[in-house]
Design a protein around this motif. Structure first.
Motif, PDB file in Angstrom:
ATOM      1  N   ARG A 173       0.830  -1.208   0.000  1.00  0.00           N
ATOM      2  CA  ARG A 173       0.000   0.000   0.000  1.00  0.00           C
ATOM      3  C   ARG A 173       0.864   1.259   0.000  1.00  0.00           C
ATOM      4  O   ARG A 173       0.563   2.224  -0.711  1.00  0.00           O
ATOM      5  CB  ARG A 173      -0.931   0.007   1.223  1.00  0.00           C
ATOM      6  N   GLN A 174       1.935   1.250   0.796  1.00  0.00           N
ATOM      7  CA  GLN A 174       2.791   2.431   0.862  1.00  0.00           C
ATOM      8  C   GLN A 174       3.491   2.691  -0.465  1.00  0.00           C
ATOM      9  O   GLN A 174       3.626   3.849  -0.886  1.00  0.00           O
ATOM     10  CB  GLN A 174       3.840   2.267   1.981  1.00  0.00           C
ATOM     11  N   ASP A 175       3.923   1.635  -1.136  1.00  0.00           N
ATOM     12  CA  ASP A 175       4.568   1.808  -2.443  1.00  0.00           C
ATOM     13  C   ASP A 175       3.594   2.432  -3.444  1.00  0.00           C
ATOM     14  O   ASP A 175       3.964   3.322  -4.220  1.00  0.00           O
ATOM     15  CB  ASP A 175       5.059   0.455  -2.972  1.00  0.00           C
ATOM     16  N   LYS A 176       2.339   1.954  -3.432  1.00  0.00           N
ATOM     17  CA  LYS A 176       1.335   2.505  -4.348  1.00  0.00           C
ATOM     18  C   LYS A 176       1.054   3.966  -4.036  1.00  0.00           C
ATOM     19  O   LYS A 176       0.861   4.784  -4.934  1.00  0.00           O
ATOM     20  CB  LYS A 176       0.043   1.689  -4.263  1.00  0.00           C
ATOM     21  N   TYR A 201      -7.351  13.956  -3.656  1.00  0.00           N
ATOM     22  CA  TYR A 201      -6.699  12.648  -3.793  1.00  0.00           C
ATOM     23  C   TYR A 201      -5.284  12.659  -3.213  1.00  0.00           C
ATOM     24  O   TYR A 201      -4.841  11.665  -2.625  1.00  0.00           O
ATOM     25  CB  TYR A 201      -6.671  12.232  -5.259  1.00  0.00           C
ATOM     26  N   LEU A 202      -4.576  13.762  -3.365  1.00  0.00           N
ATOM     27  CA  LEU A 202      -3.256  13.879  -2.728  1.00  0.00           C
ATOM     28  C   LEU A 202      -3.386  13.778  -1.208  1.00  0.00           C
ATOM     29  O   LEU A 202      -2.577  13.125  -0.546  1.00  0.00           O
ATOM     30  CB  LEU A 202      -2.602  15.219  -3.097  1.00  0.00           C
ATOM     31  N   GLY A 203      -4.431  14.417  -0.674  1.00  0.00           N
ATOM     32  CA  GLY A 203      -4.660  14.330   0.770  1.00  0.00           C
ATOM     33  C   GLY A 203      -4.883  12.901   1.212  1.00  0.00           C
ATOM     34  O   GLY A 203      -4.374  12.476   2.260  1.00  0.00           O
ATOM     35  N   CYS A 204      -5.650  12.131   0.399  1.00  0.00           N
ATOM     36  CA  CYS A 204      -5.885  10.722   0.737  1.00  0.00           C
ATOM     37  C   CYS A 204      -4.580   9.942   0.816  1.00  0.00           C
ATOM     38  O   CYS A 204      -4.379   9.117   1.717  1.00  0.00           O
ATOM     39  CB  CYS A 204      -6.819  10.085  -0.300  1.00  0.00           C
ATOM     40  N   GLU A 205      -3.679  10.211  -0.123  1.00  0.00           N
ATOM     41  CA  GLU A 205      -2.392   9.490  -0.138  1.00  0.00           C
ATOM     42  C   GLU A 205      -1.518   9.908   1.041  1.00  0.00           C
ATOM     43  O   GLU A 205      -0.916   9.068   1.707  1.00  0.00           O
ATOM     44  CB  GLU A 205      -1.660   9.738  -1.465  1.00  0.00           C
ATOM     45  N   TRP A 206      -1.452  11.209   1.312  1.00  0.00           N
ATOM     46  CA  TRP A 206      -0.642  11.677   2.450  1.00  0.00           C
ATOM     47  C   TRP A 206      -1.198  11.147   3.775  1.00  0.00           C
ATOM     48  O   TRP A 206      -0.440  10.764   4.665  1.00  0.00           O
ATOM     49  CB  TRP A 206      -0.593  13.207   2.485  1.00  0.00           C
ATOM     50  N   GLY A 208      -2.819   8.345   4.182  1.00  0.00           N
ATOM     51  CA  GLY A 208      -2.447   6.937   4.261  1.00  0.00           C
ATOM     52  C   GLY A 208      -1.005   6.724   4.657  1.00  0.00           C
ATOM     53  O   GLY A 208      -0.669   5.707   5.271  1.00  0.00           O
ATOM     54  N   LEU A 209      -0.145   7.684   4.324  1.00  0.00           N
ATOM     55  CA  LEU A 209       1.276   7.596   4.688  1.00  0.00           C
ATOM     56  C   LEU A 209       1.553   8.132   6.094  1.00  0.00           C
ATOM     57  O   LEU A 209       2.693   8.097   6.556  1.00  0.00           O
ATOM     58  CB  LEU A 209       2.134   8.369   3.674  1.00  0.00           C
ATOM     59  N   ILE A 242     -11.401  15.755   9.720  1.00  0.00           N
ATOM     60  CA  ILE A 242     -11.569  15.375  11.128  1.00  0.00           C
ATOM     61  C   ILE A 242     -10.485  14.386  11.545  1.00  0.00           C
ATOM     62  O   ILE A 242      -9.892  14.504  12.626  1.00  0.00           O
ATOM     63  CB  ILE A 242     -12.973  14.780  11.351  1.00  0.00           C
ATOM     64  N   ALA A 243     -10.200  13.410  10.664  1.00  0.00           N
ATOM     65  CA  ALA A 243      -9.169  12.418  10.970  1.00  0.00           C
ATOM     66  C   ALA A 243      -7.810  13.081  11.141  1.00  0.00           C
ATOM     67  O   ALA A 243      -7.074  12.786  12.088  1.00  0.00           O
ATOM     68  CB  ALA A 243      -9.112  11.363   9.865  1.00  0.00           C
ATOM     69  N   CYS A 244      -7.459  14.005  10.227  1.00  0.00           N
ATOM     70  CA  CYS A 244      -6.167  14.710  10.330  1.00  0.00           C
ATOM     71  C   CYS A 244      -6.071  15.483  11.641  1.00  0.00           C
ATOM     72  O   CYS A 244      -5.046  15.427  12.337  1.00  0.00           O
ATOM     73  CB  CYS A 244      -5.998  15.665   9.150  1.00  0.00           C
TER      74      CYS A 244
END
Length: 582
Positions: A173-176, A201-206, A208-209, A242-244
């Motif tokens: 997942r992190q590689d993707k 979408y960038l926010g979703c990836e950040w 997740g990381l 909210i999660a952030c």
């Protein structure tokens, strides 16, 4: 058009998952179209076992281009797009009826996106994957691509078929995510007019990381740009914001968003659940309970919202039990925990809270019957959890009974060895250790430690010393080996000087032995008392060890006080009064 339904896919190096995906659609599709973007494994070979419409496509860092190439090869009236790591749960006749008896041109379908290996851990999101094979329906966006549909009145919503997205491991997942961030960043330079969507979408990836500041900045921009004509994106952005804020510790700001947006989306269950979680973190348990009740009463939200499975029942019920337990409402807590366990028997966390509430009223033997009769511990995970609770309650013998049921094929494990060990059944513990050591990769640190402790309990100090020295040979286990060697030598009347670099692990190891000895049961109490006292002597030899030992016993005393408070509410002031010396 030569049929009713085409299944379309783009793939690359998917040999591990492709066959299961194709098995799930083989009976419902009139044709299967697979576009390979450069596989180096057996993906193409597997695909050709299911269809002769397998094509090669030169990858250009553009998912939409590849998907649209696949669409161009489809010959049926409708197209259903899948990824190789997805499965489709659909009855052939029901699906065909859906797309033949409709004036709609596309359908949003529910996707279960698994967030963990447990089958109940998933989010539900509506995805537009089923659409008529018309020239103007094509994917847009290099990544996180969507079918471009200008007239949303032609889109229908269906609760079937269900698409299930397989859980992938953290590294994959992190590689993707890193790959996606690179593509999205390039896309942002070329498409400034789509900045809000790309930053979402960038926010979703950040996120997740675990890069919460970067994620928050992206989501905040998207939040300010989206209006209610983009309900799916805006509502999802709200939850992500909210999660952030929660992860960054900004609970008051997170709560303010929850309060504002639940008024905008009163049917969005997950926002009430999120508000309850924030209030729990603020230790406002009475108010948190009201938010969790609201979530449970609201029910499953419409498909337009990204939904965490369980916020409408077992997750909210579990948190309600937790809030009530902290507030001292034990009977109500038990009721909520039981509702959560009934709603989802694979979600075992309420079991811990329910045990702690009921252990003040029932014996451990009664609790075993209580949980098993109600079906709360039918699976291996539930039995293991009950074993842990029984051991923590000082009944390792009952933990053995629960975790080694004769009707089950019991596999040796370090946990079961521990239960045998501290119930005084040293011979059975040794036999299981020997069996475990013959299994590849199973002779782990916990097993080695258990073997040494077993020798100490049997007062075979020579064998214990030899095993400590063998363990010491592995550099990564050296600190643990020194802790056990110090204990072995002290039992033999000798001291071992331990350097400062090994003292933290020594403290942790000896405190764990003391705690486990305190939970022992059976006719070997003198052996466990001797070992525990010896651990205390070693810890008392140096300042950090003495402090850690004092902190440990203070913690144990608080645990006893809490249990007394639960068990004897009517005289809860008694021991406080004595402790204060009045």
């Amino acid at each position: 058009m030569t049929g009713l339904l085409s299944i379309a896919m783009i793939v690359k190096d998917e040999e591990a998952v492709l066959r299961a995906c194709l098995d799930s659609v083989e009976e419902i599709a009139d044709e299967i179209v697979i576009v390979d973007t450069g596989s180096a494994d057996k993906t193409v070979e597997i695909a050709k076992n299911y269809t002769d419409k397998v094509y090669s496509y030169l990858w250009q860092d553009d998912f939409s281009a590849a998907r649209n190439f696949a669409i161009d090869q489809c010959c049926c009236e409708w197209i259903l797009f899948l990824d190789a790591d997805e499965r489709l749960a659909a009855a052939r006749e029901s699906l065909r009826e859906l797309i033949t008896n409709t004036t709609k041109e596309a359908f949003m379908l529910p996707m279960k996106n698994y967030t963990g290996p447990v089958c109940s851990a998933y989010n539900v999101i509506g995805v537009l994957r089923l659409f008529r094979n018309l020239p103007h329906y094509r994917y847009i966006g290099k990544i996180h691509e969507q079918v471009g549909i200008a007239n949303h009145e032609v889109v229908g919503y269906s609760d079937f078929p269900v698409i299930s997205h397989s859980y992938s491991g953290p590294c994959q997942r992190q590689d993707k995510r890193r790959r996606n961030i690179k593509i999205l960043s390039e896309q942002l330079k070329c498409e400034p007019e789509n900045e809000a969507f790309i930053k979402y979408y960038l926010g979703c990836e950040w996120l997740g990381l675990g890069q919460y500041q970067q994620a928050y900045a992206c989501f905040q921009f998207a939040y300010e740009q989206f209006d209610n004509s983009h309900v799916f994106f805006r509502s999802s952005t709200v939850r992500s914001l909210i999660a952030c804020l929660r992860f960054m510790g900004n609970f008051r700001e997170a709560l303010a968003i929850c309060m504002k947006e639940t008024a905008v989306y009163p049917e969005y269950t997950d926002l009430f659940f999120d508000g309850g979680v924030v209030l729990e973190q603020l230790e406002e348990y009475e108010i948190a309970a009201r938010w969790f009740k609201e979530a449970a009463q609201t029910g499953t939200p419409p498909m337009i919202y990204q939904h965490t499975h369980g916020t409408e029942n077992f997750l909210s019920q579990y948190h309600l039990g937790h809030c009530c337990q902290i507030l001292g409402k034990c009977e109500e807590a038990a009721q909520w925990y039981e509702k959560a366990l009934t709603a989802n028997k694979n979600f075992i966390y309420p079991l811990y809270g329910l045990f702690m509430v009921l252990v003040t009223k029932k014996s451990c033997e009664e609790l075993i019957n209580y949980f098993t009769e109600r079906g709360y511990v039918t699976g291996d995970e539930g039995l293991q959890a009950l074993g842990e609770l029984l051991f923590a309650s000082g009944r390792p013998d009952l933990a053995v009974k629960v975790c080694s049921q004769p009707e089950k094929n019991v596999m040796p494990s370090s946990q079961l060895i521990k239960y045998y060990l501290y119930s005084g059944n040293f011979e059975q513990a040794l036999a299981m250790i020997e069996e475990l050591q013959t299994m590849p990769g199973m002779n782990d640190t916990a097993t080695m430690q258990a073997e040494i402790l077993c020798s100490l309990f049997l007062t075979d100090l020579d064998a214990a010393k030899e095993k400590c020295l063998n363990m010491w040979q592995a550099e990564s286990l050296r600190a643990e080996a020194i802790a056990l060697l110090a204990l072995t030598r002290r039992l033999g009347g000798h001291r071992l000087v331990v350097s400062e670099q090994y003292q933290p692990v020594l403290i942790e190891s000896l405190l764990k032995i003391i705690a486990d000895c305190a939970r022992s049961y059976g006719g070997n109490s003198s052996v466990f008392i001797k070992i525990a006292k010896c651990c205390e002597e070693i810890l008392s030899d140096f300042e950090q060890g003495s402090k850690a030992l004092l902190a440990y016993w203070q913690s144990e005393i608080k645990g006893v006080e809490m249990l007394l408070d639960l068990r004897y509410k009517c005289v809860r002031g008694l021991y406080v009064w004595k402790k204060a010396g009045r």
